[in-house]
Design a protein around this motif. Structure first.
Motif, short mmCIF file in Angstrom:
data_model
loop_
_atom_site.label_atom_id
_atom_site.label_comp_id
_atom_site.label_asym_id
_atom_site.label_seq_id
_atom_site.Cartn_x
_atom_site.Cartn_y
_atom_site.Cartn_z
N ASN A 454 0.84 -1.21 0.00
CA ASN A 454 0.00 0.00 0.00
C ASN A 454 0.86 1.25 0.00
O ASN A 454 2.01 1.21 0.44
N LYS A 455 0.28 2.31 -0.47
CA LYS A 455 0.97 3.60 -0.50
C LYS A 455 1.23 4.05 0.95
O LYS A 455 0.49 3.72 1.86
N GLY A 456 2.29 4.81 1.17
CA GLY A 456 2.54 5.37 2.49
C GLY A 456 3.33 4.45 3.41
O GLY A 456 3.95 3.49 2.95
N SER A 457 3.28 4.82 4.70
CA SER A 457 4.05 3.99 5.64
C SER A 457 3.20 3.63 6.85
O SER A 457 2.30 4.38 7.23
N THR A 458 3.52 2.45 7.42
CA THR A 458 2.82 2.01 8.62
C THR A 458 3.85 1.67 9.69
O THR A 458 4.73 0.83 9.45
N PHE A 459 3.73 2.32 10.83
CA PHE A 459 4.60 2.00 11.96
C PHE A 459 3.77 1.23 12.98
O PHE A 459 2.60 1.56 13.19
N ARG A 460 4.39 0.18 13.58
CA ARG A 460 3.64 -0.62 14.55
C ARG A 460 4.30 -0.55 15.92
O ARG A 460 5.48 -0.86 16.06
N ILE A 461 3.51 -0.13 16.91
CA ILE A 461 4.01 -0.11 18.29
C ILE A 461 3.37 -1.29 19.00
O ILE A 461 2.16 -1.50 18.90
N THR A 462 4.19 -2.07 19.70
CA THR A 462 3.61 -3.16 20.52
C THR A 462 4.02 -2.92 21.96
O THR A 462 5.10 -2.40 22.24
N ILE A 463 3.13 -3.33 22.86
CA ILE A 463 3.43 -3.21 24.29
C ILE A 463 2.69 -4.34 25.02
O ILE A 463 1.51 -4.62 24.68
N PRO A 464 3.34 -5.02 25.96
CA PRO A 464 2.65 -6.14 26.61
C PRO A 464 1.52 -5.65 27.53
O PRO A 464 1.70 -4.65 28.23
N ARG A 465 0.40 -6.34 27.48
CA ARG A 465 -0.73 -5.96 28.35
C ARG A 465 -0.56 -6.66 29.70
O ARG A 465 0.17 -7.66 29.80
N ILE A 466 -1.24 -6.18 30.71
CA ILE A 466 -1.11 -6.85 32.02
C ILE A 466 -2.45 -7.48 32.39
O ILE A 466 -3.47 -7.17 31.82
#
Ligand code: ADP
Length: 466
Positions: A454-466
Motif C-alpha cells: 500500500n501507498k505510504g508507511s505504517t509503523f507498529r508499536i507493541t506493548i505487553p498488556r497486564i
C-alpha cells in the motif's frame, strides 16, 4: 621435560600386563590349594589300586570301585585282560606289547584317572579307572638327578622362552599404547590447532573430529565457544562502527548551523550600516540555526540518557485505549491545521498496560510529527489499536510518500533519513524514530515498520498488556 602421552600409556599397559601375569600365577596357586582341599573326598583317591591289590588277582574285590562309578582290569604278563569289572576303557581281551605300551603312555592325557600297579608275585598289572570330573594338566617337572649340562640347556631354553614372552608382551604394550594414545592425541591435536587459530584471531575456526565420543562433546563446546566469540567480535566491531558513524553524523549535523550562526554573528558585528530589515533577517537566521542545533542536542541528550544504566521509566497502570484516544484528540488541531485527513480506530473496552505516560506519548507525537512533516496536505493518517494475544498493537499509518523498503532495516538508527537534502529544508535530525523505538523497547515492547504494497508507511508499536 614434556611427558608424552604414549609413554604414559606404555608404562600403564606394562604394569597391567605384569599384574595380569601375577594374577595368573596366583590363580594357579589358589587352584592347587583348592584341589588339595577336595583331594581326600575324590573317589579316585579313596579307592587307589594299592588299597585293593592282592597277590592273587582272583581275590581282588572290585565292588567298591564299581559302586563308585569306576572299573578294575587285570592284565597279565602276556598282555591278556584276565579280569575286568565295571568301567572298561581297554575294550579288548588281548593286547599286543605295542598296544599296551600305547595305552600306558596315553593314559595320562585321557579324560580318565588311571591308577596302575604291577604285582611282581602275581606278575600282573592292576588298573583302577575312574572317569575324570575336571582336570587341569599344568605342572613344572624337574629332577635333581638330571645331568648338569641338561639342566643348563633346559634352563637356557626356559629363560629364552620367558624372555621372549616378556619381550612380546612389551612389544604388544608398545603397539597398543601407540594406538590408544593416537586415538586421544589426534583429536587433541585438532582441538589445539583450532584453539591456536582462535588465539591468532581467526574466529571462523571450527573443529570437525568426526567422532561420537566425549571428544565430540568437547568439539561441540569448542565450536559453540568459537561461534560466540565470532558473534561477540562482530557485534563489537559493529557497535564501534556505529559509534564512529554517530560521532561523524553529530559533528556533521552541528557543523552547518554552528558555522551559519558564527558567519551571521560576525556579519552583524562587522557591518554597522545594516538596515533594520537586514539586521532582523540575519538575526532570524541565527535564531533558526541555534534552534536547530539546540533541538539536535536535546534529542541527542535524550537518546544517550536512554542508553545510560540509570535510565528508568515511571511506570503506571494505565488504560492504553483511553490514553491513545486522548493523545489522538490532542493531534487533531495540528492535523487539521496542516490539511491532513485522519481516522482513529481504538477499541471501546479498557486494556491495561504499564506505561510511562510522558515518555510513551513521545512515540505517537514523533510519528505524527513525521507524518505531517514529510507528507503533503490531504494525506490520510490512521491510528488503530487492537489486542493480539498478550500484546497491545498500535498501528500508525499514512498514505503518503512512504519509506523505501531498502531503508526499512536502518530507519530506526540515529541520523538515518530518507533524503538528506529534504532534511535541511524540514529540519529533521534523524533521531526521532530512534528515540521512539528506544521508548517502546524500554516498555518491553517494540516499534517496527510494516512493509506493505500500500501507498505510504505504517509503523507498529507493541506493548505487553497486564
Ligand atoms: P527526523 O528527525 O529526520 O524526522 P526520524 O528518525 O523521525 O528523523 O525519521 C527518519 C526519516 O524517516 C525521516 O528523515 C524521513 O525521511 C523518514 N520518515 C519518517 N516518517 C515518515 C513518514 N511518515 N513518511 C515519510 N517519510 C518518513
Amino acid at each position: 621435560m614434556k611427558k608424552k602421552l604414549s609413554n604414559q600409556f606404555l608404562v600403564n599397559f606394562l604394569v597391567i600386563f605384569l599384574l595380569t601375569i601375577l594374577a595368573t600365577v596366583l590363580a594357579f596357586v589358589l587352584l592347587s590349594v583348592a584341589s588339595g582341599l577336595i583331594a581326600g573326598s575324590l573317589a579316585k583317591n579313596q579307592y587307589p589300586a594299592s588299597a585293593i591289590i592282592k597277590e592273587d588277582y582272583k581275590q581282588i574285590d572290585a565292588s567298591v570301585v564299581v559302586q563308585n562309578g569306576g572299573g578294575v582290569q587285570v592284565v597279565d604278563k602276556e598282555y591278556r585282560v584276565v579280569y575286568s569289572s565295571g568301567l572298561d576303557t581297554i575294550g579288548k581281551e588281548m593286547l599286543s606289547a605295542e598296544e599296551f605300551t600305547k595305552f600306558l603312555i596315553e593314559s595320562k592325557s585321557k579324560p580318565y584317572n588311571y591308577d596302575i600297579l604291577y604285582q611282581p608275585q602275581g606278575e600282573f598289572w592292576l588298573i583302577v579307572t575312574f572317569p575324570t570330573s575336571i582336570r587341569l594338566d599344568f605342572s613344572l617337572v624337574y629332577n635333581k638327578a638330571a645331568a648338569a649340562g641338561d639342566f643348563q640347556r633346559a634352563g637356557w631354553a626356559l629363560a629364552f622362552a620367558v624372555l621372549s614372552y616378556l619381550l612380546i608382551l612389551a612389544l604388544f604394550a608398545f603397539i597398543y599404547s601407540g594406538i590408544t594414545a593416537a586415538s586421544i592425541i589426534r583429536p587433541l591435536r585438532k582441538l589445539t590447532e583450532g584453539t591456536m587459530l582462535l588465539r591468532e584471531g581467526d574466529y571462523s575456526a571450527r573443529v570437525d573430529l568426526q567422532l561420537k565420543n566425549e571428544f565430540a562433546d568437547l568439539q561441540n563446546t569448542f565450536n559453540d565457544m568459537a561461534a560466540r566469540i565470532e558473534h561477540e567480535i562482530s557485534l563489537r566491531k559493529k557497535s564501534e562502527e556505529d559509534r564512529r558513524r554517530l560521532i561523524l553524523d553529530i559533528s556533521h549535523d552541528l557543523k552547518n548551523p554552528m558555522s551559519s550562526i558564527q558567519g551571521y554573528a560576525e556579519l552583524l558585528m562587522k557591518k554597522s550600516d545594516l538596515t533594520v530589515h537586514e539586521r532582523n533577517e540575519h538575526l532570524e537566521v541565527i535564531l533558526n540555526n541555534s534552534k536547530r542545533a539546540n533541538r539536535l542536542l536535546t534529542e541527542l541528550f535524550e537518546l544517550s540518557q536512554m542508553d545510560s544504566p540509570e535510565f528508568s521509566l515511571k511506570l503506571e497502570r494505565t488504560d492504553i485505549c483511553e490514553y491513545i484516544r486522548q493523545i489522538c484528540g490532542e493531534l487533531v488541531p495540528q492535523l487539521e491545521r496542516e490539511g491532513f485527513e485522519y481516522e482513529f480506530d481504538i477499541m471501546e473496552e479498557s486494556v491495561f498496560v504499564m506505561l510511562d505516560n510522558n515518555r510513551f506519548g513521545r512515540i505517537i507525537q514523533n510519528l505524527a510529527h513525521n507524518a505531517v512533516r514529510y507528507n503533503p496536505p490531504g494525506t490520510l493518517v490512521i491510528v488503530s489499536l487492537t489486542v493480539q494475544d498478550s500484546l497491545v498493537v498500535i498501528d500508525f499509518s499514512d498514505n503518503g510518500i512512504g519509506i523505501p523498503a531498502h531503508l526499512a532495516d536502518h530507519i530506526f538508527k540515529p541520523f538515518v533519513r530518507v533524503d538528506d537534502s529534504r532534511h535541511s529544508k524540514t529540519g529533521g535530525s534523524g533521531l526521532g524514530l530512534s528515540i521512539a523505538k528506544r521508548i517502546a523497547e524500554a516498555h518491553g515492547g517494540d516499534l517496527t515498520i510494516c512493509l506493505s504494497k500500500n501507498k505510504g508507511s505504517t509503523f507498529r508499536i507493541t506493548i505487553p498488556r497486564i
